[in-house]
Write an enzyme that holds these catalytic residues in place. Structure first.
Site, PDB file in Angstrom:
ATOM      1  N   GLU A 244     -16.638 -52.842 -23.591  1.00  0.00           N
ATOM      2  CA  GLU A 244     -15.914 -54.119 -23.698  1.00  0.00           C
ATOM      3  C   GLU A 244     -14.580 -53.914 -24.389  1.00  0.00           C
ATOM      4  OE1 GLU A 244     -14.726 -57.992 -25.622  1.00  0.00           O
ATOM      5  OE2 GLU A 244     -15.138 -56.072 -26.545  1.00  0.00           O
ATOM      6  N   ASP A 272     -20.561 -62.886 -28.635  1.00  0.00           N
ATOM      7  CA  ASP A 272     -19.687 -61.838 -29.156  1.00  0.00           C
ATOM      8  C   ASP A 272     -19.185 -62.297 -30.520  1.00  0.00           C
ATOM      9  OD1 ASP A 272     -17.936 -59.824 -29.686  1.00  0.00           O
ATOM     10  OD2 ASP A 272     -16.735 -60.055 -27.864  1.00  0.00           O
TER      11      ASP A 272
HETATM   12  N1  BES Z   1     -15.120 -59.751 -30.214  1.00  0.00           N
HETATM   13  C1  BES Z   1     -13.787 -59.556 -29.764  1.00  0.00           C
HETATM   14  C2  BES Z   1     -13.147 -60.836 -29.278  1.00  0.00           C
HETATM   15  C3  BES Z   1     -12.804 -61.809 -30.367  1.00  0.00           C
HETATM   16  C4  BES Z   1     -12.267 -61.396 -31.561  1.00  0.00           C
HETATM   17  C5  BES Z   1     -12.998 -63.137 -30.117  1.00  0.00           C
HETATM   18  C6  BES Z   1     -11.958 -62.334 -32.541  1.00  0.00           C
HETATM   19  C7  BES Z   1     -12.686 -64.064 -31.075  1.00  0.00           C
HETATM   20  C8  BES Z   1     -12.176 -63.650 -32.301  1.00  0.00           C
HETATM   21  C9  BES Z   1     -13.754 -58.544 -28.637  1.00  0.00           C
HETATM   22  O1  BES Z   1     -14.632 -57.479 -28.851  1.00  0.00           O
HETATM   23  C10 BES Z   1     -12.368 -57.963 -28.578  1.00  0.00           C
HETATM   24  O2  BES Z   1     -12.001 -57.247 -29.462  1.00  0.00           O
HETATM   25  N2  BES Z   1     -11.594 -58.325 -27.568  1.00  0.00           N
HETATM   26  C11 BES Z   1     -10.261 -57.856 -27.456  1.00  0.00           C
HETATM   27  C12 BES Z   1      -9.863 -57.811 -26.014  1.00  0.00           C
HETATM   28  C13 BES Z   1     -10.504 -56.674 -25.274  1.00  0.00           C
HETATM   29  C14 BES Z   1     -10.385 -56.873 -23.806  1.00  0.00           C
HETATM   30  C15 BES Z   1      -9.876 -55.353 -25.667  1.00  0.00           C
HETATM   31  C16 BES Z   1      -9.361 -58.810 -28.232  1.00  0.00           C
HETATM   32  O3  BES Z   1      -9.729 -59.992 -28.401  1.00  0.00           O
HETATM   33  O4  BES Z   1      -8.294 -58.387 -28.676  1.00  0.00           O
HETATM   34 ZN    ZN Z   2     -13.874 -56.320 -30.472  1.00  0.00          ZN
END
Ligand code: BES
Ligand code: ZN
Length: 384
Positions: A244, A272
């Site tokens: 992810e 998540d």
């Molecule tokens: N868990 C996060 C998403 C998140 C972080 C949602 C903080 C709400 C608050 C997820 O694992 C993540 O890190 N997503 C990345 C994007 C991913 C496609 C690399 C992000 O949100 O920067």
């Molecule tokens: Zn993350």
């Protein structure tokens, strides 16, 4: 706005999306062979080729994106989906109000916090669960083996589990509780099992909150349902996604394969980050409003009303491609994303580092326990 007005408006959006050129098979193969990655960060913009290092810079800057190198679909299908997507996000699917309290409440009382703690101790003990690391692959096998042992101890459940391999070493894991009607639309619940240290991908990344928390919510919900003799009418699936943090890699592979195989999905619920309550903030189950289905989101709110002591609130906006639900939303399936707190005001600042541990001030076992309740209730109310 009426549906037909929305469709006319969407036709204009579709024209904008159509400006996306189609990338040829040759270009895809050549660039991928050079180690480049195709990054989709906005539906209305051209995806761009990047090196792995440039992709890491995006992660470090907390930018959301799909890495579509392995799952690229040409612009025409994106346009066709856009109309479907906005219709499905606006509703369409109906979810009956929760009605099985007398069966669900005894199940909820069987949830074991010490099981959740033991699962998370095992997960955070891997140096990291990075999707390109050996320890990341080992963590995936550990989840598969743990879930397989639960299924084997309860053979009458008919439950099964298997790895779903990808182009990198870590696999996703898919566990299935069969339904009496094998062809009924699936009930899916997902979490991502990988973690990342974005400063140093070989470094320590316990990923206790992101997303060890969601991972153990699903493991314990699976154990409770399977060991209680739960018999589903509709198949219920538990998905732990690989990669992810590398751009929704595992979930895009899985969702695309389900779509290609013509799978019908009644609901996809993503967990998540479910464990952090910012000190001084109001404890709440936060429902993300964007790239999710409004009817399914309302249904999750009703589950919270029935089965949790906590309030829910719709707030924040996770943004384009923020977690694995986005991979299902992109394929036209209805999704929901209950999050640990109000976002972005009360975020866990330690994610993606060696500091994402259960010792962070604000890490709350009682908070994450509530999400296991929601997982059990979701599977039973929609699946039984
Ligand atoms: N868990 C996060 C998403 C998140 C972080 C949602 C903080 C709400 C608050 C997820 O694992 C993540 O890190 N997503 C990345 C994007 C991913 C496609 C690399 C992000 O949100 O920067
Ligand atoms: Zn993350």
């Amino acid at each position: 706005m009426t549906i037909s007005m929305r469709r006319i408006l969407l036709a204009f959006v579709a024209v904008a999306v159509a400006c996306r050129a189609t990338i040829s098979e040759t270009e895809l193969a050549t660039k991928a062979a050079q180690g480049l990655r195709l990054i989709d960060y906005d539906l209305d913009a051209e995806p761009i080729w990047m090196t792995e290092d440039e992709k890491l810079e995006l992660i470090r800057a907390n930018k959301n994106f799909f890495d579509v190198t392995d799952t690229y679909e040409p612009a025409e299908s994106v346009v066709a989906l856009k109309v479907v997507l906005d219709d499905q996000r606006a509703g369409q699917q109906a979810y009956a109000a929760p009605s099985k309290q007398s069966a669900v409440k005894p199940l909820i009382s069987q949830i074991s916090l010490s099981n959740m703690q033991s699962y998370l101790t095992n997960l955070t003990a891997f140096n990291n669960r990075y999707y390109r690391a050996t320890t990341g692959a080992q963590a995936s096998v550990w989840i598969r083996d743990t879930i397989a042992a639960i299924a084997a101890a309860n053979p009458t459940s008919g439950a099964s589990v298997a790895l779903f391999p990808h182009s990198f070493v870590q696999s996703s894991i898919i566990a299935k509780i069969p339904g009496k009607d094998a062809n009924a639309p699936l009930i899916i619940i997902g979490a991502h099992m990988d973690s990342i240290n974005s400063r140093n991908t070989a470094g320590r990344a316990p990923g206790a909150d992101d997303d060890g928390s969601g991972t153990v919510n699903l493991m314990e919900a699976f154990r409770v349902l399977v060991s209680s003799g739960f018999q589903a009418s509709t198949p219920v699936e538990f998905h732990w996604y690989a990669g992810e943090e590398g751009g929704l890699l595992g979930s895009q592979d899985v969702a695309k394969s389900y779509k290609t195989n013509g799978a019908l999905v009644k609901a996809m619920l993503q967990f998540d980050m479910t464990a952090y309550v910012a000190p001084g903030s109001k404890e709440v189950i936060s429902l993300m409003p964007d790239y999710t289905n409004t009817n399914l989101t309302s249904f999750i709110g009703a589950l919270v009303d029935n089965y949790s002591a906590l309030p829910w609130a719709i707030n924040g906006a996770c943004g384009y491609a923020c977690s694995d639900h986005a991979s299902w939303d992109k394929q036209g399936y209805p999704t929901a994303l209950p999050f640990e707190g109000t976002y972005p005001a009360n975020s866990n600042s330690r994610i993606h580092s060696d500091g994402d541990t259960v010792n962070v001030t604000g890490f709350s076992w009682s908070h994450t326990l509530e999400y296991t309740k929601i997982a059990v209730a979701y599977a039973y109310e929609l699946g039984a």
